[in-house]
Structures are given as structure tokens and as C-alpha cells.
Design an enzyme around this catalytic site. Structure first.
Site, short mmCIF file in Angstrom:
data_model
loop_
_atom_site.label_atom_id
_atom_site.label_comp_id
_atom_site.label_asym_id
_atom_site.label_seq_id
_atom_site.Cartn_x
_atom_site.Cartn_y
_atom_site.Cartn_z
N ALA A 2 6.17 2.11 -4.74
CA ALA A 2 5.82 0.68 -4.78
C ALA A 2 6.98 -0.14 -5.35
CB ALA A 2 4.56 0.46 -5.61
N TYR A 60 3.51 -5.20 -11.47
CA TYR A 60 4.26 -6.41 -11.11
C TYR A 60 4.93 -7.04 -12.33
CZ TYR A 60 1.95 -5.97 -6.63
OH TYR A 60 1.51 -5.49 -5.42
N ARG A 66 2.53 7.15 -7.66
CA ARG A 66 3.16 7.50 -8.94
C ARG A 66 4.51 8.19 -8.74
NH1 ARG A 66 -0.39 6.41 -12.84
NH2 ARG A 66 -2.62 6.34 -12.30
N ALA A 113 0.83 -1.20 0.00
CA ALA A 113 0.00 0.00 0.00
C ALA A 113 0.87 1.25 0.00
CB ALA A 113 -0.93 0.00 1.22
#
Length: 261
Positions: free
Chosen positions: A191, A225, A187, A180
Site C-alpha cells: 500500500a 495515511y 503487511r 486495495a
């Protein structure tokens, strides 16, 4: 969402915070049930004093991070909750983190946090490294930084297909969940930094691969991913592979990446 994720950057599935994060969530474990689309009313005052440093780095979560981890998780997975339910949910997740972080013998689990602020080598700590609570480093930092994203990585293999007729726990494969990122920090590559750190952690444990589940309704997370080298693994027809336990109508894809050990 890889099992785990956040409305703030929900990368996948929510895991019941066994602890240990569709918008950008990762898998479901005891911790996965959190969310961060908005801050709990009780902690909005903290937003009045944001950290000015633009640098974001990833480290293991410490005890002092647990509240921010809980609200990041909750606001990401349950953005529709408002006060007082959002506050109660955060308290529930906090308790789950501190007292439900048990893992089987021989397994590993870490909660990683992306932080804006000073690096550990620049931080001033109070307490000793021996101070632990719920598996977390209990030292306090005078300049700990602000949690912008979270991820859980483990070798418990609860959501990996078991091996052999005795359904033995698989070894050598790490699993990502509860990914999260707070909405205002999306952006910005956070992550990706969390995933790269999780892969490095998995390698240090001797894992040869890393896997996760992603919500099929979140193509953005799946794209992320795949861009990081994960590949969708087709579940054999008729196979009963375990999946994160979330809403009954949620469907997932299983992704895996081989690691260069």
C-alpha cells in the site's frame, strides 16, 4: 479507507469505477465498487501457479491487467459475495473499467497496479504503444506478472470541495481512491508503494497536494495515511463537502498532503 481500498488491504472508500478502491480501501468512484477478499471461482485455478518472484513494483495498469484489477477490487470491497454473484460483479466492474473510463477535458486519471513479476524493461510485448482500449495500454506482455494491489489517482476533483460561487472544479489537487491489496500480500508495504507512486504521478501532473477520504471505521487505514504524511482536514461546520457515495451509514474523514513539486 482513502477513497478506494480493499478487503485485501481495504484502504478506504469504494468509488464507482469512474475508475477512471474499512479495511484498507480508498475512495468511491465507478471503480470503487469492487472487492477482493477472495478470488472469483472462475479464476481460482490461477492460484495454483503463483509467481515465484518476491519483488513487487508499481506501474500503470494495462488492458491485460483489467480482470485481476476487477477481482482485487471486488474481493476487497465485497468479500461476502460468493459464486455466482462474485463472478457477475467482476464482469460488471470489468465492463465499467473498459467503457466507463471517461474524464472531463483537462483532467487526468490513472489506475496503478502493484505487480509481482518482471519489470516493464524486462518484459516482452506484443503489439504497439498506439493500441489503446478504454484508456488502457493494449499491448500484451509474455511475462506481465501478478497483480497484488491497486490504486486510482486522478485530478477530476469529484470529491473535493468546489471553489467560489460558481462551484468551479478545483485544480492542482490529485485524489486517491480504490486502494486495495490482496489479502495474502498485506503487511508487506505494498500500500505504501502504491501511495508513493500516486504521489509521484500527481507531481508529474503539476499538483501541489493530494487528498483522499478514509472510512472512520477503519483506523488502521487512517494510521497508514497519517504515517505517509497525510493530515486530517476538519470540515467547516455547516459546509456541504462532497463525499464518496457508499452505504448511507458510512462516515469518512478527509485527509490531505502537501507535495514537494
Amino acid at each position: 479507507m482513502a477513497v478506494g481500498g480493499t478487503t485485501c488491504l481495504n484502504l478506504g472508500i469504494k468509488i464507482p469505477f469512474g475508475f477512471p478502491v474499512s479495511n484498507f480501501k480508498a475512495s468511491p468512484k465507478s471503480f470503487s465498487s469492487l472487492s477482493t477478499s477472495g478470488l472469483c471461482r472462475a479464476s481460482q485455478v490461477a492460484e495454483l501457479f503463483p509467481t515465484v518472484s518476491p519483488e513487487v513494483y508499481v506501474r500503470k495498469a494495462r488492458l491485460e491487467d483489467c480482470w485481476e484489477v476487477a477481482e482485487t477490487h471486488c474481493s476487497s470491497f465485497f468479500p461476502e459475495y460468493s459464486f455466482p454473484l462474485d463472478f457477475v460483479l467482476r464482469i460488471d466492474r470489468l465492463i465499467a473499467m473498459l467503457f466507463g473510463f471517461s474524464i472531463p477535458n483537462g483532467c487526468q486519471r490513472n489506475c496503478l497496479v502493484a505487480v509481482v513479476g518482471s519489470r516493464d524493461e524486462e518484459a516482452c510485448f506484443l503489439g504497439t504503444e498506439e493500441l489503446k482500449l478504454g484508456g488502457f495500454d493494449g499491448r500484451l506482455s509474455l511475462n506481465k506478472g501478478y497483480v497484488t494491489g491497486i490504486l486510482t489517482v486522478d485530478t477530476v476533483a469529484d470529491f473535493l470541495p468546489r471553489k467560489g460561487p460558481l462551484r468551479q472544479r478545483r485544480k492542482g489537487i490529485a485524489y486517491i481512491s480504490n486502494v486495495a491489496v490482496r489479502r495474502r500480500y498485506r503487511r508487506k508495504g505494498i500500500a505504501k508503494k502504491l501511495i508513493m507512486k500516486a504521489e509521484a504521478q500527481a507531481r508529474s501532473w503539476g499538483c501541489r497536494a493530494i487528498a483522499l477520504h478514509c472510512d472512520t471505521s477503519n483506523p488502521g487505514a487512517t494510521k497508514l495515511y497519517i504515517g505517509q504524511g497525510f493530515r486530517i482536514i476538519k470540515v467547516p461546520e455547516g459546509a456541504n463537502w462532497p463525499q464518496p457515495k457508499t452505504s448511507p451509514n458510512v462516515k469518512f474523514v478527509f485527509l490531505m498532503k502537501l507535495l514537494d513539486v
